[in-house]
Design a protein around this motif. Structure first.
Motif: not given
Ligand code: FE2
Length: 281
Positions: A13-18, A25-28, A44-49
């Motif tokens: 599920q990935g780990v939240e980070g920056s 972002l979430r690092r998988y 890394d998956v980044f996705g935010t408004d």
């Protein structure tokens, strides 16, 4: 389904980070759950408004020894580097950068509000190519071939070749990567060949799906590592799905990491830090 079809090896599920200047972002891949999926060093998956979660962007930083791949789903990112290249990556566009012996670049949001969503994948280079000349392959969405599937879905082909022969614009002889953005309608099934020498994963962008003979639901935001085999069978649920299917040839070489540098030995990483300090990039 053939007996050489790939099955689920693991779901994370990935780990939240920056990273960068506090981009959420979430690092998988490249994190505690999955350190490496050869040849992939990081996903890394980044996705935010929420602008505060991306506005800082990724200010100037170096890389050596591998490739960085930025693929955008929403929002825009401006990149600049010390070789004088500059451009804006828009949704559906890809920037495949071969850092080789060294590049210093920045990636900054070209927006102050709205949704920013995308992926950054790090693809390793073989030892023989780690010090190659830096280079880019950059493609806007309009040149990305789209293959319409019989069941109503479609495949945006960024790299690699579909069973029907649709081929993505990115070329890479080192890891022969495969990078596809796939949409499937309700209860649609896709069978895709993947070379046996490749490691492969699926990231679910929207909806839910099943892989191979398993009835385990792989849901939005999940990354599924695929086991060995010659193909993969993906089936969407009643609501349809969107996913990334990514694969690459394993390198089977030692990996020495030091922040933005990925080499084969510790000494080579130290050399990279020294070269960067001495403005040799
Ligand atoms: Fe970077």
């Amino acid at each position: 389904m053939s007996e050489t079809s790939r099955e689920i090896l693991g779901i994370i599920q990935g780990v939240e980070g920056s990273d960068g200047a506090d981009v959420k972002l979430r690092r998988y891949i490249g994190g505690p759950e999955l350190n490496i999926l050869d040849p992939f060093l990081m996903l890394d998956v980044f996705g935010t408004d929420e602008p505060n979660d991306y506005i800082g962007g990724f200010p100037s930083h170096p890389h050596r020894g591998f490739e960085t791949v930025t693929y955008m789903l929403a929002g825009q990112m401006r990149h600049k580097d010390n070789a004088g290249n500059e451009g804006v990556i828009i949704p559906g566009g890809v920037q495949w950068m071969t850092a080789g012996r060294g590049i210093v670049h920045s990636e900054m949001p070209e927006q102050e509000a709205g949704l920013m969503k995308g992926f950054q994948l790090w693809v390793n280079l073989p030892a023989s190519e780690k010090m190659c000349e830096p280079g880019y392959q950059e493609f806007p969405p309009e040149v990305m071939p789209v293959e319409e599937l019989q069941g109503g879905g479609s495949i945006n082909v960024i790299a690699g070749k579909t069973n029907a022969g649709t081929t993505g614009p990115v070329t890479n002889a080192h890891t022969l990567p495969f990078y596809m953005d796939i949409r499937l309608g309700a209860n649609e099934e896709l069978d895709q060949r993947i070379d046996e020498s490749h490691n492969a994963f699926i990231y679910v962008i929207e909806g839910a799906l099943n892989v191979g003979s398993s009835d385990v639901s792989i849901d939005e935001g999940d990354l599924c590592v695929l086991g060995e085999g010659k193909s993969v069978s993906i089936k969407s649920d009643a609501n349809g799905t969107r996913l990334l299917l990514v694969a690459g040839k394993t390198l089977d070489e030692p990996v020495a990491r030091g922040g933005p540098f990925v080499m084969n030995t510790r000494a080579e990483v130290m050399q990279a830090f020294e070269d960067y300090q001495n403005n040799k990039f």
